[in-house]
Design an enzyme around this catalytic site. Sequence first.
Site, mmCIF file in Angstrom:
data_model
loop_
_atom_site.group_PDB
_atom_site.id
_atom_site.type_symbol
_atom_site.label_atom_id
_atom_site.label_comp_id
_atom_site.label_asym_id
_atom_site.label_seq_id
_atom_site.Cartn_x
_atom_site.Cartn_y
_atom_site.Cartn_z
ATOM 1 N N ARG A 57 0.844 -1.198 0.000
ATOM 2 C CA ARG A 57 0.000 0.000 0.000
ATOM 3 C C ARG A 57 0.879 1.248 0.000
ATOM 4 O O ARG A 57 0.533 2.254 -0.614
ATOM 5 C CB ARG A 57 -0.926 0.015 1.222
ATOM 6 C CG ARG A 57 -1.998 -1.047 1.227
ATOM 7 C CD ARG A 57 -3.269 -0.654 0.508
ATOM 8 N NE ARG A 57 -3.941 0.491 1.054
ATOM 9 C CZ ARG A 57 -4.825 0.472 2.043
ATOM 10 N NH1 ARG A 57 -5.142 -0.656 2.627
ATOM 11 N NH2 ARG A 57 -5.382 1.585 2.449
ATOM 12 N N MET A 82 -12.419 5.435 -0.686
ATOM 13 C CA MET A 82 -12.586 4.501 0.421
ATOM 14 C C MET A 82 -11.321 3.697 0.731
ATOM 15 O O MET A 82 -11.363 2.479 0.891
ATOM 16 C CB MET A 82 -13.763 3.557 0.126
ATOM 17 C CG MET A 82 -15.095 4.273 0.016
ATOM 18 S SD MET A 82 -15.522 5.264 1.461
ATOM 19 C CE MET A 82 -15.864 3.985 2.658
ATOM 20 N N ASN A 99 -11.460 15.871 3.120
ATOM 21 C CA ASN A 99 -12.343 14.713 3.022
ATOM 22 C C ASN A 99 -13.762 15.118 3.408
ATOM 23 O O ASN A 99 -13.957 16.073 4.156
ATOM 24 C CB ASN A 99 -11.844 13.608 3.964
ATOM 25 C CG ASN A 99 -12.541 12.280 3.754
ATOM 26 O OD1 ASN A 99 -13.050 11.989 2.680
ATOM 27 N ND2 ASN A 99 -12.559 11.461 4.787
ATOM 28 N N HIS A 101 -17.479 13.570 5.054
ATOM 29 C CA HIS A 101 -17.968 12.488 5.912
ATOM 30 C C HIS A 101 -19.446 12.735 6.186
ATOM 31 O O HIS A 101 -19.846 13.871 6.463
ATOM 32 C CB HIS A 101 -17.165 12.464 7.220
ATOM 33 C CG HIS A 101 -17.424 11.262 8.046
ATOM 34 N ND1 HIS A 101 -16.977 10.006 7.686
ATOM 35 C CD2 HIS A 101 -18.082 11.116 9.214
ATOM 36 C CE1 HIS A 101 -17.356 9.140 8.613
ATOM 37 N NE2 HIS A 101 -18.034 9.779 9.552
ATOM 38 N N GLY A 135 -5.235 9.201 11.001
ATOM 39 C CA GLY A 135 -6.249 8.436 11.712
ATOM 40 C C GLY A 135 -7.472 8.202 10.840
ATOM 41 O O GLY A 135 -7.507 8.547 9.664
#
Length: 180
Positions: A57, A82, A99, A101, A135
Amino acid sequence: MIGVLVSGEGTNLQALIDAGLPIVAVASNKPGVRALERAEQAGIATAVFDAADYASREERDVALAEWLQSSGVDLVVCAGYMHLFRKPFFDYYGGRIVNTHSAPLPEFPGAHPIEDVLAAGVSETAATVHYADEGIDSGPVITAEKVPVFSDVTPDTLRERVQAVEHRLLPQVLRDLCVQ
């Protein structure tokens, strides 16, 4: 210049395109998604960075970051992207990743915010725009707009209502950030 990362349908990407924001690159972690078609139709460069094509990754994140950098991207926007980034991506773009949410943060982090909100039985959720950090949905919130949760709501109808707010809120935030 903005680079947008996508994984699916691309409705937030379309809102950004429709707002006339300076998007120069769109990348996905999945080939063949509708969001890539939207970008191509708008004449925006696209690429796919599938983790299965890389030894790790971290290697994938470096390749993605270098492609964005070579495209002139200053600000990265995760619009339904995602995948979590590894440290190497933050070495390139830390502090410059935005981002969205579909719930208030930090109360409802994670991949299933609509379902989590409904399971908690709360009376409202939020469309939240925040900076991504290492995080899970833990970066600083830029702005959030409350969305009521009605008694007859389903996950799909609530998701649609929250996305409608995201489609308005995200372009506003990006306009402000591009001016700074």
